[in-house]
Design a protein around this motif. Sequence first.
Motif, PDB file in Angstrom:
ATOM      1  N   PHE A  33      -2.850   7.811 -15.955  1.00  0.00           N
ATOM      2  CA  PHE A  33      -3.602   8.081 -17.181  1.00  0.00           C
ATOM      3  C   PHE A  33      -3.630   9.551 -17.590  1.00  0.00           C
ATOM      4  O   PHE A  33      -4.076   9.883 -18.679  1.00  0.00           O
ATOM      5  N   ALA A  76      -1.390   3.093  -3.670  1.00  0.00           N
ATOM      6  CA  ALA A  76      -1.849   1.703  -3.756  1.00  0.00           C
ATOM      7  C   ALA A  76      -1.553   1.252  -5.184  1.00  0.00           C
ATOM      8  O   ALA A  76      -0.401   1.018  -5.521  1.00  0.00           O
ATOM      9  N   LEU A  79      -3.419   4.562  -9.589  1.00  0.00           N
ATOM     10  CA  LEU A  79      -4.264   4.897 -10.738  1.00  0.00           C
ATOM     11  C   LEU A  79      -4.595   6.382 -10.783  1.00  0.00           C
ATOM     12  O   LEU A  79      -4.650   6.992 -11.841  1.00  0.00           O
ATOM     13  N   SER A 138     -13.735   1.972 -11.445  1.00  0.00           N
ATOM     14  CA  SER A 138     -12.308   2.013 -11.790  1.00  0.00           C
ATOM     15  C   SER A 138     -11.776   0.589 -11.909  1.00  0.00           C
ATOM     16  O   SER A 138     -10.644   0.378 -12.318  1.00  0.00           O
ATOM     17  N   VAL A 142      -8.197  -2.230  -8.487  1.00  0.00           N
ATOM     18  CA  VAL A 142      -7.742  -1.173  -7.574  1.00  0.00           C
ATOM     19  C   VAL A 142      -7.805  -1.650  -6.125  1.00  0.00           C
ATOM     20  O   VAL A 142      -8.420  -2.665  -5.805  1.00  0.00           O
ATOM     21  N   SER A 143      -7.161  -0.882  -5.266  1.00  0.00           N
ATOM     22  CA  SER A 143      -7.055  -1.260  -3.860  1.00  0.00           C
ATOM     23  C   SER A 143      -8.358  -0.965  -3.112  1.00  0.00           C
ATOM     24  O   SER A 143      -8.931   0.118  -3.246  1.00  0.00           O
ATOM     25  N   ASN A 147      -9.557   2.891  -2.123  1.00  0.00           N
ATOM     26  CA  ASN A 147     -10.866   3.329  -2.607  1.00  0.00           C
ATOM     27  C   ASN A 147     -11.822   3.683  -1.470  1.00  0.00           C
ATOM     28  O   ASN A 147     -12.697   4.537  -1.630  1.00  0.00           O
ATOM     29  N   PHE A 150     -10.693   7.142  -0.682  1.00  0.00           N
ATOM     30  CA  PHE A 150     -10.719   8.101  -1.771  1.00  0.00           C
ATOM     31  C   PHE A 150     -11.856   7.767  -2.727  1.00  0.00           C
ATOM     32  O   PHE A 150     -11.863   6.687  -3.306  1.00  0.00           O
ATOM     33  N   CYS A 151     -12.814   8.645  -2.850  1.00  0.00           N
ATOM     34  CA  CYS A 151     -13.939   8.491  -3.773  1.00  0.00           C
ATOM     35  C   CYS A 151     -14.918   7.420  -3.268  1.00  0.00           C
ATOM     36  O   CYS A 151     -15.906   7.756  -2.650  1.00  0.00           O
ATOM     37  N   GLY A 152     -14.658   6.158  -3.521  1.00  0.00           N
ATOM     38  CA  GLY A 152     -15.506   5.111  -2.944  1.00  0.00           C
ATOM     39  C   GLY A 152     -16.938   5.114  -3.440  1.00  0.00           C
ATOM     40  O   GLY A 152     -17.886   5.046  -2.655  1.00  0.00           O
ATOM     41  N   ILE A 153     -17.101   5.192  -4.756  1.00  0.00           N
ATOM     42  CA  ILE A 153     -18.439   5.177  -5.339  1.00  0.00           C
ATOM     43  C   ILE A 153     -18.618   3.870  -6.102  1.00  0.00           C
ATOM     44  O   ILE A 153     -17.842   3.565  -7.015  1.00  0.00           O
ATOM     45  N   MET A 218      -0.056   7.405   6.108  1.00  0.00           N
ATOM     46  CA  MET A 218      -0.344   6.197   5.327  1.00  0.00           C
ATOM     47  C   MET A 218      -1.118   5.188   6.173  1.00  0.00           C
ATOM     48  O   MET A 218      -0.664   4.776   7.247  1.00  0.00           O
ATOM     49  N   LEU A 372     -11.278   0.241 -17.622  1.00  0.00           N
ATOM     50  CA  LEU A 372     -10.086   0.957 -18.070  1.00  0.00           C
ATOM     51  C   LEU A 372      -9.989   0.960 -19.587  1.00  0.00           C
ATOM     52  O   LEU A 372      -9.230   1.717 -20.169  1.00  0.00           O
ATOM     53  N   GLN A 375     -10.228   4.301 -21.312  1.00  0.00           N
ATOM     54  CA  GLN A 375      -9.062   5.087 -21.696  1.00  0.00           C
ATOM     55  C   GLN A 375      -8.385   4.511 -22.929  1.00  0.00           C
ATOM     56  O   GLN A 375      -7.873   5.223 -23.746  1.00  0.00           O
ATOM     57  N   ASN A 502       2.389  13.855   1.057  1.00  0.00           N
ATOM     58  CA  ASN A 502       1.846  14.244  -0.253  1.00  0.00           C
ATOM     59  C   ASN A 502       1.370  15.696  -0.303  1.00  0.00           C
ATOM     60  O   ASN A 502       0.202  15.970  -0.617  1.00  0.00           O
TER      61      ASN A 502
HETATM   62  C1  LIG Z   1     -11.530   5.315 -15.584  1.00  0.00           C
HETATM   63  C2  LIG Z   1     -11.661   5.563 -14.124  1.00  0.00           C
HETATM   64  C3  LIG Z   1     -12.863   5.271 -13.509  1.00  0.00           C
HETATM   65  C4  LIG Z   1     -13.018   5.490 -12.155  1.00  0.00           C
HETATM   66  N1  LIG Z   1     -14.196   5.139 -11.586  1.00  0.00           N
HETATM   67  C5  LIG Z   1     -14.343   5.229 -10.257  1.00  0.00           C
HETATM   68  C6  LIG Z   1     -15.548   4.776  -9.642  1.00  0.00           C
HETATM   69  O1  LIG Z   1     -16.488   4.330 -10.288  1.00  0.00           O
HETATM   70  N2  LIG Z   1     -15.642   4.871  -8.307  1.00  0.00           N
HETATM   71  C7  LIG Z   1     -14.625   5.350  -7.545  1.00  0.00           C
HETATM   72  O2  LIG Z   1     -14.756   5.354  -6.335  1.00  0.00           O
HETATM   73  N3  LIG Z   1     -13.492   5.812  -8.098  1.00  0.00           N
HETATM   74  C8  LIG Z   1     -13.312   5.767  -9.420  1.00  0.00           C
HETATM   75  N4  LIG Z   1     -12.155   6.225  -9.988  1.00  0.00           N
HETATM   76  C9  LIG Z   1     -11.185   6.973  -9.130  1.00  0.00           C
HETATM   77  C10 LIG Z   1      -9.977   6.209  -8.476  1.00  0.00           C
HETATM   78  O3  LIG Z   1      -9.110   5.807  -9.450  1.00  0.00           O
HETATM   79  C11 LIG Z   1     -10.371   5.093  -7.610  1.00  0.00           C
HETATM   80  O4  LIG Z   1     -11.183   5.635  -6.610  1.00  0.00           O
HETATM   81  C12 LIG Z   1      -9.343   4.156  -6.930  1.00  0.00           C
HETATM   82  O5  LIG Z   1      -9.511   4.193  -5.556  1.00  0.00           O
HETATM   83  C13 LIG Z   1      -7.946   4.323  -7.131  1.00  0.00           C
HETATM   84  O6  LIG Z   1      -7.358   3.170  -6.520  1.00  0.00           O
HETATM   85  P1  LIG Z   1      -5.844   2.940  -6.425  1.00  0.00           P
HETATM   86  O7  LIG Z   1      -5.667   1.641  -5.757  1.00  0.00           O
HETATM   87  O8  LIG Z   1      -5.175   3.073  -7.742  1.00  0.00           O
HETATM   88  O9  LIG Z   1      -5.436   4.161  -5.505  1.00  0.00           O
HETATM   89  P2  LIG Z   1      -4.246   5.202  -5.750  1.00  0.00           P
HETATM   90  O10 LIG Z   1      -4.472   5.915  -7.032  1.00  0.00           O
HETATM   91  O11 LIG Z   1      -2.935   4.513  -5.560  1.00  0.00           O
HETATM   92  O12 LIG Z   1      -4.509   6.199  -4.515  1.00  0.00           O
HETATM   93  C14 LIG Z   1      -5.604   7.070  -4.505  1.00  0.00           C
HETATM   94  C15 LIG Z   1      -5.344   8.160  -3.450  1.00  0.00           C
HETATM   95  O13 LIG Z   1      -5.308   7.559  -2.156  1.00  0.00           O
HETATM   96  C16 LIG Z   1      -4.050   7.787  -1.511  1.00  0.00           C
HETATM   97  N5  LIG Z   1      -3.641   6.536  -0.865  1.00  0.00           N
HETATM   98  C17 LIG Z   1      -3.408   5.346  -1.462  1.00  0.00           C
HETATM   99  N6  LIG Z   1      -3.061   4.428  -0.555  1.00  0.00           N
HETATM  100  C18 LIG Z   1      -3.076   5.042   0.649  1.00  0.00           C
HETATM  101  C19 LIG Z   1      -2.795   4.615   1.979  1.00  0.00           C
HETATM  102  N7  LIG Z   1      -2.427   3.365   2.260  1.00  0.00           N
HETATM  103  N8  LIG Z   1      -2.909   5.523   2.970  1.00  0.00           N
HETATM  104  C20 LIG Z   1      -3.269   6.816   2.718  1.00  0.00           C
HETATM  105  N9  LIG Z   1      -3.542   7.273   1.488  1.00  0.00           N
HETATM  106  C21 LIG Z   1      -3.448   6.396   0.462  1.00  0.00           C
HETATM  107  C22 LIG Z   1      -3.084   8.186  -2.611  1.00  0.00           C
HETATM  108  O14 LIG Z   1      -2.071   9.064  -2.145  1.00  0.00           O
HETATM  109  C23 LIG Z   1      -3.999   8.867  -3.620  1.00  0.00           C
HETATM  110  O15 LIG Z   1      -4.132  10.223  -3.312  1.00  0.00           O
HETATM  111  C24 LIG Z   1     -11.957   6.040 -11.373  1.00  0.00           C
HETATM  112  C25 LIG Z   1     -10.751   6.328 -11.995  1.00  0.00           C
HETATM  113  C26 LIG Z   1     -10.591   6.100 -13.349  1.00  0.00           C
HETATM  114  C27 LIG Z   1      -9.281   6.420 -13.960  1.00  0.00           C
END
Ligand SMILES: Cc1cc2nc3c(=O)[nH]c(=O)nc-3n(C[C@H](O)[C@H](O)[C@H](O)COP(=O)(O)OP(=O)(O)OC[C@H]3O[C@@H](n4cnc5c(N)ncnc54)[C@H](O)[C@@H]3O)c2cc1C
Length: 521
Positions: A33, A76, A79, A138, A142-143, A147, A150-153, A218, A372, A375, A502
């Motif tokens: 995005f 994952a 996003l 998000s 998402v995975s 999550n 990463f972040c996990g809120i 990973m 989403l 966006q 990375n």
């Molecule tokens: C509109 C919007 C709203 C959002 N709202 C929230 C929210 O409310 N709460 C929240 O927690 N987050 C939020 N997010 C942030 C984030 O997108 C999410 O936390 C989500 O986890 C992303 O999931 P994904 O599966 O796309 O992970 P990815 O984007 O694929 O990965 C996220 C990160 O984790 C790493 N990663 C992925 N898989 C692995 C693995 N197997 N081993 C090691 N590292 C790995 C990646 O390298 C990357 O740095 C938001 C994002 C957007 C765009």
Amino acid sequence: MFSRVAYQALVNAIGQEYVSDDPAVTQAYTKNFWFESIPEERQHRPAAIVLPSSVEDVQAIIRIANRHKFPFIPTATNLWTTCIPHGPGYVLIDAKRMDRIIEIDEKNMYATIEPYVTYAQLHAEGIKKGLTLGIPMSSSQVSVLANHLFCGITGMNHWTGYQHRQILAVEIVLPDGEILEIGSRGLPNAGNFWGEGPGPDMRGLLRGLWGHMGGMGMVTKMTVKLHPWVGPKTLEAKGLSPNREMVIPKTMKNYLINFDNTEDCIEAMYQIGASELGTSCTRITAFWGPCIMSRSANELHKLWKSGLIKSMMGKGGGLVVRLEDFYEGQIEYEEKVLKQICEETHGNMIPPEIMGPFDFVAGELIRPGSTLRAQRAAGMFFAIKLTGGSLEWAKETFERANALKKDYIPQVFLDDDNSCWCASIDHGHMAYTEIYLYGEMNREAWKAGMELTEKSVKEDLGKRFIGAQFSEDVDLIGPHHLDYHLILRKFKRTFDPKNVSNPPNPISWEEKEGEWFKKGD
Ligand SMILES: Cc1cc2nc3c(=O)[nH]c(=O)nc-3n(C[C@H](O)[C@H](O)[C@H](O)COP(=O)(O)OP(=O)(O)OC[C@H]3O[C@@H](n4cnc5c(N)ncnc54)[C@H](O)[C@@H]3O)c2cc1C
């Protein structure tokens, strides 16, 4: 750099069908995005995509990366912006083929999953067995594993605590290709049920508000804690797409309470936490409502300008609280307590019968599906002051953020001066805040967002805890927080000696000549 020899090594290990450097394919992986709005010199397309199906495949890919010295990004659903390569020659590991729920243990309330299992998938299977988990805004596509790293809120953090604290056991392929098992699965025959030892607990290697952003190898399996679900075994939906929405289960009731000032809203959050009411307690932002309800930018502007949503929120913010019937009569009892808290804190509870469109938004807090759209309607999404702290701090955060944002609205960002999102964590013992900015997907908005991030971080230095949303911020923040940037750097050097996972995450670049690595290496 990624060579033909390295490409062939990947093909030999994983199979031609699952490796691609076709520009049409790699281009498709740039649909992040932010991609279109970042400066051209940062718009790097992955050199190749590889799709492993097992831990052995992941190990083979990472060993090849070490041998041929090319960087890889574990992804994952791709996003988040940390999946955009920091330079040329990065190989993206797409976990799409690793999407199995390995086990749901009803008795001990946990699930063991692979990286591509989505929240929608695990939630749907979990509720059949009376188990649930919080889902981030998000959205459910998402995975779960990414999550939790990463972040996990999630809204449910009010009841369960941060998502990264739900991690019980992990299998990870480290940046040098070695496998590490963490939590009880690290002990012979102990299973996946527990994360706190005996023995050293290495989960800290992975956790944190933003985690390592793919910079520490990973994760190939994760066991996460699940919680009791008292709703039906499947969720009902009504309406036709794009107006399809969830029927809120009878065992749950959502409330929207608005306030005339922020102090009252925060006090109500404290009291709701102290009374241990409900499973979710989140101050939502006025602009977010129309964003997710609109099907087009035109509709969004119309709804926003009508002032309807803003008036429903009140000047002090709108609080969404979810109560649940874990036993018969619980909602009835807790509603009385909630009403009393409203009286004491001057909160106006919007009667459920006139909540109208907000019932749909409340459903979003159970199994989010359309965030989403934010966006889709506004183009780009930025957040500043992503901070975990106390509710008291959250109040101060709102004031500082609103002052910072003023200069950019409405020229660059849509939104108003009170778009502060705040989730109660662990029944109000902690709070997580994010201040949103919705802009067009263009360079001006991205530049303004980065400028605001920098201003925001700098004004908070030494005064409060600051979340490092970008690895670039780590060196700025570290000296004010126990020099944690130096500790992170030691971890990165030790676990990723070839700097392939990375890079530069989770630290910022070291640019000095002759150092361990420099930008663009
Ligand atoms: C509109 C919007 C709203 C959002 N709202 C929230 C929210 O409310 N709460 C929240 O927690 N987050 C939020 N997010 C942030 C984030 O997108 C999410 O936390 C989500 O986890 C992303 O999931 P994904 O599966 O796309 O992970 P990815 O984007 O694929 O990965 C996220 C990160 O984790 C790493 N990663 C992925 N898989 C692995 C693995 N197997 N081993 C090691 N590292 C790995 C990646 O390298 C990357 O740095 C938001 C994002 C957007 C765009």
